[in-house]
Design a protein around this motif. Structure first.
Motif, short mmCIF file in Angstrom:
data_model
loop_
_atom_site.label_atom_id
_atom_site.label_comp_id
_atom_site.label_asym_id
_atom_site.label_seq_id
_atom_site.Cartn_x
_atom_site.Cartn_y
_atom_site.Cartn_z
N MET A 41 -25.58 -53.13 -27.60
CA MET A 41 -25.36 -54.43 -28.18
C MET A 41 -24.34 -54.38 -29.19
SD MET A 41 -28.77 -56.54 -27.08
CE MET A 41 -28.37 -57.60 -28.15
N LEU A 42 -24.90 -53.60 -30.23
CA LEU A 42 -24.01 -53.47 -31.46
C LEU A 42 -22.69 -52.96 -31.30
CD1 LEU A 42 -26.64 -52.23 -34.21
CD2 LEU A 42 -25.47 -54.44 -34.19
N SER A 43 -22.39 -51.86 -30.58
CA SER A 43 -21.42 -51.42 -30.07
C SER A 43 -20.25 -52.14 -29.61
CB SER A 43 -21.68 -50.00 -29.31
OG SER A 43 -21.98 -49.08 -29.86
N SER A 44 -20.98 -53.18 -28.48
CA SER A 44 -20.21 -54.06 -27.72
C SER A 44 -19.52 -55.05 -28.63
CB SER A 44 -21.12 -54.62 -26.71
OG SER A 44 -21.54 -53.59 -25.90
N VAL A 45 -20.26 -55.37 -29.56
CA VAL A 45 -20.09 -56.62 -30.68
C VAL A 45 -18.95 -56.10 -31.45
CG1 VAL A 45 -20.69 -57.92 -32.47
CG2 VAL A 45 -22.27 -57.84 -30.56
N GLY A 46 -19.04 -54.75 -31.73
CA GLY A 46 -18.16 -54.29 -32.58
C GLY A 46 -16.59 -54.05 -32.11
N ILE A 59 -10.66 -58.91 -30.94
CA ILE A 59 -10.70 -60.59 -31.06
C ILE A 59 -9.39 -60.84 -32.36
CG2 ILE A 59 -11.38 -62.69 -31.89
CD1 ILE A 59 -13.86 -61.83 -29.99
N GLY A 60 -9.61 -60.26 -33.58
CA GLY A 60 -9.04 -60.63 -34.62
C GLY A 60 -8.75 -59.96 -35.80
N ASP A 61 -8.67 -60.28 -37.05
CA ASP A 61 -8.40 -59.59 -38.08
C ASP A 61 -9.35 -60.30 -39.16
OD1 ASP A 61 -6.29 -57.73 -37.21
OD2 ASP A 61 -4.62 -59.02 -37.60
N GLY A 62 -9.18 -59.57 -40.52
CA GLY A 62 -9.99 -59.95 -41.48
C GLY A 62 -11.45 -59.75 -41.41
N VAL A 63 -12.16 -60.83 -41.26
CA VAL A 63 -13.64 -60.98 -41.12
C VAL A 63 -14.26 -59.97 -39.77
CG1 VAL A 63 -15.96 -62.15 -40.81
CG2 VAL A 63 -13.95 -62.85 -42.33
N PHE A 64 -13.22 -60.20 -38.65
CA PHE A 64 -13.53 -59.35 -37.44
C PHE A 64 -13.29 -58.03 -37.68
CE2 PHE A 64 -12.35 -63.74 -35.78
CZ PHE A 64 -13.64 -64.07 -35.26
N ASP A 65 -12.50 -57.46 -38.48
CA ASP A 65 -12.55 -56.08 -38.83
C ASP A 65 -13.65 -55.68 -39.34
OD1 ASP A 65 -9.86 -55.84 -37.66
OD2 ASP A 65 -8.76 -56.22 -39.57
N LEU A 66 -14.20 -56.32 -40.54
CA LEU A 66 -15.33 -55.88 -41.30
C LEU A 66 -16.60 -55.79 -40.31
CD1 LEU A 66 -16.85 -55.40 -43.96
CD2 LEU A 66 -17.09 -58.03 -44.07
N LEU A 67 -16.58 -56.75 -39.44
CA LEU A 67 -17.66 -57.04 -38.69
C LEU A 67 -17.68 -55.60 -37.57
CD1 LEU A 67 -20.17 -58.35 -37.11
CD2 LEU A 67 -18.54 -59.71 -35.69
N SER A 68 -16.47 -55.35 -37.18
CA SER A 68 -16.47 -54.23 -36.16
C SER A 68 -16.62 -52.84 -36.94
CB SER A 68 -15.23 -54.12 -35.54
OG SER A 68 -13.95 -53.81 -36.49
N TRP A 69 -16.19 -52.78 -38.12
CA TRP A 69 -16.64 -51.53 -38.97
C TRP A 69 -18.03 -51.47 -39.18
CZ3 TRP A 69 -14.19 -47.35 -40.24
CH2 TRP A 69 -12.57 -47.36 -40.16
N LEU A 70 -18.83 -52.56 -39.31
CA LEU A 70 -20.08 -52.35 -39.66
C LEU A 70 -21.13 -52.17 -38.65
CD1 LEU A 70 -20.56 -55.71 -42.39
CD2 LEU A 70 -20.46 -53.00 -42.86
N THR A 71 -20.52 -52.95 -37.33
CA THR A 71 -21.31 -52.46 -36.19
C THR A 71 -21.27 -51.22 -35.41
OG1 THR A 71 -19.69 -53.76 -34.83
CG2 THR A 71 -21.71 -55.10 -35.64
N LEU A 72 -20.05 -50.79 -35.57
CA LEU A 72 -19.71 -49.57 -34.94
C LEU A 72 -20.14 -48.40 -36.03
CD1 LEU A 72 -16.17 -50.13 -33.66
CD2 LEU A 72 -18.33 -49.87 -32.16
N GLY A 73 -20.14 -48.67 -37.40
CA GLY A 73 -20.39 -47.75 -38.33
C GLY A 73 -22.08 -47.58 -38.29
N SER A 74 -22.86 -48.54 -37.98
CA SER A 74 -24.17 -48.51 -37.83
C SER A 74 -24.67 -47.78 -36.69
CB SER A 74 -24.84 -50.01 -37.59
OG SER A 74 -24.48 -50.75 -36.50
N THR A 75 -24.08 -47.69 -35.49
CA THR A 75 -24.18 -46.94 -34.55
C THR A 75 -24.12 -45.34 -34.79
OG1 THR A 75 -23.76 -48.56 -32.94
CG2 THR A 75 -23.77 -46.27 -31.94
#
Length: 60
Positions: free
Chosen positions: A20-25, A31-47
């Motif tokens: 689920m974390l990978s899918s969200v990331g 989807i977008g830039d800015g906050v979405f980039d941070l969200l993707s880095w955090l979720t994919l990085g946590s995995t």
């Protein structure tokens, strides 16, 4: 030795959470830039952090 039986939820809880974390990331990265980039880095990085942690952990 006796083996304890684990239910399906106990077996698949962590892999489902990581999936689920990978899918969200991945979706956030598309989807977008800015906050979405941070969200993707955090979720994919946590995995990736979980994988590295288990790989580096000494076996018992």
């Amino acid at each position: 030795m006796t083996a304890s039986r684990k239910g399906l939820w106990q077996i698949f809880r962590a892999p489902l959470l990581l999936a689920m974390l990978s899918s969200v990331g991945l979706i956030a990265a598309l989807i977008g830039d800015g906050v979405f980039d941070l969200l993707s880095w955090l979720t994919l990085g946590s995995t990736l952090a979980v994988i590295i942690w288990y790989w580096a952990k000494p076996s018992v």
